[in-house]
Design an enzyme around this catalytic site. Structure first.
Site, PDB file in Angstrom:
ATOM      1  N   SER A 185       3.644  -2.244  10.146  1.00 50.40           N
ATOM      2  CA  SER A 185       5.105  -2.317  10.306  1.00 50.40           C
ATOM      3  C   SER A 185       5.696  -3.683   9.946  1.00 50.40           C
ATOM      4  O   SER A 185       6.684  -4.115  10.548  1.00 50.40           O
ATOM      5  CB  SER A 185       5.517  -1.892  11.714  1.00 50.40           C
TER       6      SER A 185
ATOM      7  N   GLU B 138      -5.216  -4.860  10.685  1.00 54.79           N
ATOM      8  CA  GLU B 138      -4.159  -3.877  10.891  1.00 54.79           C
ATOM      9  C   GLU B 138      -4.397  -3.144  12.203  1.00 54.79           C
ATOM     10  O   GLU B 138      -5.169  -2.167  12.240  1.00 54.79           O
ATOM     11  CB  GLU B 138      -4.144  -2.862   9.749  1.00 54.79           C
TER      12      GLU B 138
ATOM     13  N   GLU C  43      -6.637   4.822   7.969  1.00 52.34           N
ATOM     14  CA  GLU C  43      -6.429   6.252   7.671  1.00 52.34           C
ATOM     15  C   GLU C  43      -7.675   6.865   7.037  1.00 52.34           C
ATOM     16  O   GLU C  43      -7.993   8.025   7.256  1.00 52.34           O
ATOM     17  CB  GLU C  43      -5.179   6.419   6.782  1.00 52.34           C
TER      18      GLU C  43
ATOM     19  N   GLY D 183       2.733   2.182  10.688  1.00 57.96           N
ATOM     20  CA  GLY D 183       3.702   3.265  10.497  1.00 57.96           C
ATOM     21  C   GLY D 183       4.436   3.659  11.774  1.00 57.96           C
ATOM     22  O   GLY D 183       5.105   4.680  11.828  1.00 57.96           O
TER      23      GLY D 183
ATOM     24  N   ASN E 220       0.876  -1.171   0.000  1.00 58.81           N
ATOM     25  CA  ASN E 220       0.000   0.000   0.000  1.00 58.81           C
ATOM     26  C   ASN E 220       0.914   1.222   0.000  1.00 58.81           C
ATOM     27  O   ASN E 220       1.521   1.542   1.028  1.00 58.81           O
ATOM     28  CB  ASN E 220      -0.883  -0.052   1.258  1.00 58.81           C
TER      29      ASN E 220
ATOM     30  N   LYS F 291       0.114   4.244  -0.255  1.00 61.86           N
ATOM     31  CA  LYS F 291      -0.517   5.434   0.348  1.00 61.86           C
ATOM     32  C   LYS F 291      -0.309   6.647  -0.566  1.00 61.86           C
ATOM     33  O   LYS F 291      -0.308   6.490  -1.780  1.00 61.86           O
ATOM     34  CB  LYS F 291       0.011   5.645   1.773  1.00 61.86           C
TER      35      LYS F 291
ATOM     36  N   HIS G 234      -9.420   1.352   5.039  1.00 57.71           N
ATOM     37  CA  HIS G 234      -8.128   1.508   5.708  1.00 57.71           C
ATOM     38  C   HIS G 234      -8.302   2.448   6.903  1.00 57.71           C
ATOM     39  O   HIS G 234      -9.093   3.391   6.849  1.00 57.71           O
ATOM     40  CB  HIS G 234      -7.087   2.063   4.725  1.00 57.71           C
TER      41      HIS G 234
HETATM   42  P1  PGA Z   1       2.987   0.186   7.524  1.00 56.93           P
HETATM   43  O1  PGA Z   1       1.522   0.421   6.908  1.00 56.93           O
HETATM   44  O2  PGA Z   1       3.508  -1.098   6.955  1.00 56.93           O
HETATM   45  O3  PGA Z   1       3.787   1.382   7.077  1.00 56.93           O
HETATM   46  O4  PGA Z   1       2.828   0.118   9.008  1.00 56.93           O
HETATM   47  C1  PGA Z   1       0.621  -0.633   6.746  1.00 56.93           C
HETATM   48  C2  PGA Z   1      -0.707  -0.111   6.216  1.00 56.93           C
HETATM   49  O5  PGA Z   1      -1.143   0.957   6.673  1.00 56.93           O
HETATM   50  O6  PGA Z   1      -1.332  -0.730   5.343  1.00 56.93           O
END
Ligand code: PGA
Length: 254
Positions: free
Chosen positions: A214, A168, A98, A174, A9, A11, A96
């Protein structure tokens, strides 16, 4: 045995020029590897055509990070399922954290998007996961149950082949903080139990449940080795060909 899905992803990173280079470097990193797991990258909308072109003839598929619930027309700033298909997408991520947090997408909108994606012949990756305070207060299973059921109670089980869930935990996205393999396995088994209650055991066994938060080459092995962890939804580590390819190597070795 479920085929693992290793999904990146990106983003809001990598416009068309950078995305093309990154996609090409990923294809180069997998040259001669004969991958058997499913590989996916979800770039920003505007970079989808460039990435689809760079991936043509490779094992990588392209997906989107969001979609409209409408077909077309006066919906400024939106992108429809038919546009995504035209651009070469096979998958769409919905819900997601976010999008839930910053764009106020709630469970009913996430369910509506998932239904739209499936109805129009794309595969959906539905993201769920609890926040830190919800885990600390012991409510993580309740939160995830509500998020999962809001979608699966609306979707017919005949869609099982096109349905993916990504667990997640928001506190791991992140942050460099990862769920332990035990925490991931426990939640994935719980989610599979929910799927089984609504769709039955046969369908529940087919569904891929990805872990996100992560994931990187250094922790992918212990996470992907868990019985109910069927791949990863990878943010930061999907923005570099060597780290994403490193995770794919691990998936291929499991
Ligand atoms: P990350 O993001 O691997 O940077 O933690 C995962 C995601 O939000 O899909």
């Amino acid at each position: 045995m479920r085929t693992l899905l290793i999904a990146g992803n990106w983003k809001m990173n990598a416009g068309p020029t950078e995305a093309k280079e990154l996609a090409e470097s990923m294809v180069a990193a997998r040259e001669g590897k004969d991958d058997s797991q499913d590989l996916l990258i979800c770039p920003p909308f505007i970079s989808i055509p460039a990435v689809a072109e760079a991936f043509s003839g490779s094992n990588f598929k392209v997906g989107a990070q969001n979609v409209s619930t409408e077909d077309n027309g006066a919906y400024t700033g939106e992108i429809s399922t038919s546009m995504l298909k035209d651009a070469g997408c096979e998958y769409v991520i919905v819900g997601h954290s976010e999008r839930r947090e910053y764009y106020h997408e709630d469970d009913s909108l996430v369910a509506e998007k998932a239904l739209k994606v499936l109805k129009d012949g794309l595969k959906v990756i539905v993201c769920v996961g609890e926040k830190l305070e919800e885990r600390k207060s012991g409510n993580h299973e309740k939160v995830v149950k509500n998020q999962v059921e809001a979608v699966i109670k609306q979707v017919d089980k005949s869609n099982a082949d096109n349905f993916v869930i990504a667990y997640e935990p928001v506190w791991a996205i992140g942050t460099g903080e990862t769920a332990t393999p035990e925490q991931a396995q426990e939640m994935h088994a719980f989610i599979r139990g929910l799927l089984s209650e609504v769709w039955g055991d046969d369908e529940a066994e087919k569904i891929r449940i990805l872990y996100g938060g992560s994931m990187k080459p250094g922790n992918a092995d212990e996470l992907l080795s868990q019985k109910d962890v069927d791949g990863g939804l990878i943010g930061g580590a999907s923005l570099k060909a060597d780290s994403f390819s490193g995770i794919i190597d691990i998936a291929e070795s499991i």
